[in-house]
Design an enzyme around this catalytic site. Structure first.
Site, PDB file in Angstrom:
ATOM      1  N   ILE A  27       0.846  -1.145  -0.001  1.00  0.00           N
ATOM      2  CA  ILE A  27       0.216  -0.063   0.027  1.00  0.00           C
ATOM      3  C   ILE A  27       0.972   1.188   0.101  1.00  0.00           C
ATOM      4  O   ILE A  27       0.751   2.255  -0.839  1.00  0.00           O
ATOM      5  CB  ILE A  27      -0.946  -0.046   1.023  1.00  0.00           C
ATOM      6  CG1 ILE A  27      -1.972  -0.982   1.023  1.00  0.00           C
ATOM      7  CG2 ILE A  27      -1.748   1.410   1.260  1.00  0.00           C
ATOM      8  CD1 ILE A  27      -3.028  -1.280   2.195  1.00  0.00           C
ATOM      9  N   GLU A 140      -4.339  -9.169  15.509  1.00  0.00           N
ATOM     10  CA  GLU A 140      -4.546  -7.523  16.166  1.00  0.00           C
ATOM     11  C   GLU A 140      -3.438  -6.647  15.268  1.00  0.00           C
ATOM     12  O   GLU A 140      -2.260  -6.668  15.065  1.00  0.00           O
ATOM     13  CB  GLU A 140      -3.989  -7.826  17.702  1.00  0.00           C
ATOM     14  CG  GLU A 140      -4.288  -6.393  18.359  1.00  0.00           C
ATOM     15  CD  GLU A 140      -3.256  -5.971  19.769  1.00  0.00           C
ATOM     16  OE1 GLU A 140      -3.897  -6.119  20.956  1.00  0.00           O
ATOM     17  OE2 GLU A 140      -2.168  -6.291  19.563  1.00  0.00           O
TER      18      GLU A 140
HETATM   19  P1  0O2 Z   1       2.571  -7.546  24.431  1.00  0.00           P
HETATM   20  O1  0O2 Z   1       3.610  -8.040  25.459  1.00  0.00           O
HETATM   21  O2  0O2 Z   1       2.512  -6.236  23.774  1.00  0.00           O
HETATM   22  O3  0O2 Z   1       2.057  -8.342  23.745  1.00  0.00           O
HETATM   23  P2  0O2 Z   1      -7.153  -6.320  28.559  1.00  0.00           P
HETATM   24  O4  0O2 Z   1      -7.574  -7.564  28.676  1.00  0.00           O
HETATM   25  O5  0O2 Z   1      -8.096  -5.297  27.925  1.00  0.00           O
HETATM   26  O6  0O2 Z   1      -6.526  -5.407  29.535  1.00  0.00           O
HETATM   27  P3  0O2 Z   1      -5.741  -7.030  26.207  1.00  0.00           P
HETATM   28  O7  0O2 Z   1      -7.013  -7.854  26.028  1.00  0.00           O
HETATM   29  O8  0O2 Z   1      -4.371  -7.779  26.003  1.00  0.00           O
HETATM   30  O9  0O2 Z   1      -5.824  -6.325  27.608  1.00  0.00           O
HETATM   31  O10 0O2 Z   1      -5.905  -5.807  24.897  1.00  0.00           O
HETATM   32  P4  0O2 Z   1      -5.466  -4.184  25.017  1.00  0.00           P
HETATM   33  O11 0O2 Z   1      -5.612  -3.629  26.468  1.00  0.00           O
HETATM   34  O12 0O2 Z   1      -6.018  -3.696  24.014  1.00  0.00           O
HETATM   35  O13 0O2 Z   1      -3.948  -4.462  24.889  1.00  0.00           O
HETATM   36  C1  0O2 Z   1      -3.414  -5.146  23.842  1.00  0.00           C
HETATM   37  C2  0O2 Z   1      -1.909  -4.768  23.565  1.00  0.00           C
HETATM   38  O14 0O2 Z   1      -1.729  -3.312  23.614  1.00  0.00           O
HETATM   39  C3  0O2 Z   1      -0.991  -5.239  24.916  1.00  0.00           C
HETATM   40  O15 0O2 Z   1      -0.612  -6.616  24.455  1.00  0.00           O
HETATM   41  C4  0O2 Z   1      -0.018  -4.317  24.676  1.00  0.00           C
HETATM   42  O16 0O2 Z   1       1.088  -4.644  23.395  1.00  0.00           O
HETATM   43  C5  0O2 Z   1      -0.548  -2.982  24.109  1.00  0.00           C
HETATM   44  N1  0O2 Z   1      -0.827  -2.229  25.201  1.00  0.00           N
HETATM   45  C6  0O2 Z   1      -2.036  -2.151  26.093  1.00  0.00           C
HETATM   46  N2  0O2 Z   1      -1.938  -1.413  27.003  1.00  0.00           N
HETATM   47  C7  0O2 Z   1      -0.543  -0.650  27.106  1.00  0.00           C
HETATM   48  C8  0O2 Z   1       0.129   0.162  27.668  1.00  0.00           C
HETATM   49  O17 0O2 Z   1      -0.347   0.794  28.820  1.00  0.00           O
HETATM   50  N3  0O2 Z   1       1.494   0.341  27.638  1.00  0.00           N
HETATM   51  C9  0O2 Z   1       1.787  -0.346  26.658  1.00  0.00           C
HETATM   52  N4  0O2 Z   1       3.405  -0.109  26.317  1.00  0.00           N
HETATM   53  N5  0O2 Z   1       1.389  -1.013  25.474  1.00  0.00           N
HETATM   54  C10 0O2 Z   1       0.146  -1.419  25.931  1.00  0.00           C
HETATM   55  P5  0O2 Z   1      -0.112  -7.423  25.789  1.00  0.00           P
HETATM   56  O18 0O2 Z   1      -0.294  -8.868  25.583  1.00  0.00           O
HETATM   57  O19 0O2 Z   1      -0.516  -6.872  26.998  1.00  0.00           O
HETATM   58  O20 0O2 Z   1       1.555  -7.103  25.645  1.00  0.00           O
END
Ligand code: 0O2
Length: 266
Positions: A27, A140
């Site tokens: 893209i 994602e």
């Molecule tokens: P990693 O190590 O990056 O893979 P929830 O159940 O809603 O609290 P969920 O379902 O994982 O959490 O969804 P969410 O909140 O959308 O977060 C998905 C990913 O977004 C996370 O994956 C992080 O990569 C990123 N993320 C979310 N919140 C934060 C934050 O506060 N700081 C940073 N730096 N990244 C964030 P993982 O698996 O948690 O972590």
């Protein structure tokens, strides 16, 4: 679970990440070839490591046989944009694609997380063809600006270092820098048109120069060496003047010269 089984589980996710990275990079290429500003600056993809999958499963009380059903980010694509408004253009691009189906969206830009985290998340269904047949998996997408990505990357490493217990003074500093990131993105939005215009003329110039060089290369097959050298010298002279209109005119002249040779059947 046996390592071999993990490999089998992760293969379709690896394929999805590879395919989607190519598709989104394409893209960017299409926009640039048209000499138009691309809302996507950069694309990166990753498959979650086995240890991160296990950590997440344990944290959320997910059984091993439920992993692919309940962990939505085994395949992750991160799209980096220059401006906030580009993020929403990318969201529309994804929503309108026929090879993806959006499951959920989370707008952490309008609704910043308490940590200061900002990004737009989409969980998308995507089909891959493996040797074992078609597989529909979840991917994602994290879509954010360069500035948001800078903040998230640093905060993520600190979370890892302090195992989610970031000391108060660092948390405060992260929270303040999150505000600075908001100001930076807002400030950049005010000079958006100027930046995009500058990048567009850069792309247009790069495309014209590439056309001119192709034309000169083709003329080598049709015209005399002497004539091509003369054209080449002329090109360097015009190039130094850095005038887009002159370059465009010169390119058109080359088209006419090449057409003349073709008509003569040379
Ligand atoms: P990693 O190590 O990056 O893979 P929830 O159940 O809603 O609290 P969920 O379902 O994982 O959490 O969804 P969410 O909140 O959308 O977060 C998905 C990913 O977004 C996370 O994956 C992080 O990569 C990123 N993320 C979310 N919140 C934060 C934050 O506060 N700081 C940073 N730096 N990244 C964030 P993982 O698996 O948690 O972590």
């Amino acid at each position: 679970m046996e390592i071999q089984l993990w490999k089998e589980i992760l293969t379709p996710y690896e394929l999805a990440v590879d395919e989607l990275t190519v598709k989104f990079n394409h893209i960017i290429k299409e926009y640039r070839q048209m000499g138009v500003y691309s809302p996507i600056e950069q694309v990166v993809g990753r498959v979650k490591s086995i240890s991160s999958i296990l950590d997440k499963a344990q944290k959320k009380g997910i059984e091993l046989d439920e992993i692919t059903e309940k962990i939505e980010d085994i395949a992750g694509i991160r799209i980096i944009c220059q401006f906030i408004e580009d993020i929403y253009k990318v969201v529309d691009i994804i929503k309108n694609r026929s090879d993806m189906e959006v499951k959920t969206c989370k707008d952490y830009i309008s609704n910043m997380k308490p940590s200061g985290y900002r990004s737009y998340h989409m969980i998308v269904y995507y089909n891959v063809e493996t040797t074992k047949g078609k597989k529909r998996i979840e991917v994602e997408f994290q879509i954010r600006t360069l500035a948001m990505n800078f903040w998230a990357t640093i905060e993520h490493s600190l979370q890892y270092k302090y195992r989610n217990n970031i000391p108060e003074h660092i948390r405060k500093s992260l929270s303040e820098s999150a505000q600075s990131i908001i100001s930076l993105d807002d400030e950049m939005a005010t000079i958006h048109t100027e930046i995009v215009d500058a990048q567009n003329s850069f792309n247009i110039k790069a495309n014209i120069i590439s056309d001119i060089l192709n034309n000169i290369q083709n003329l080598y097959k049709m015209a005399s060496k002497k004539e091509v050298h003369k054209i080449q010298d002329e090109f360097y002279k015009i190039y130094k003047e850095d005038d887009l209109l002159q370059l465009e005119r010169f390119n058109k002249q080359l088209d006419i010269i090449a057409e003349g040779y073709r008509a003569q059947g040379v």
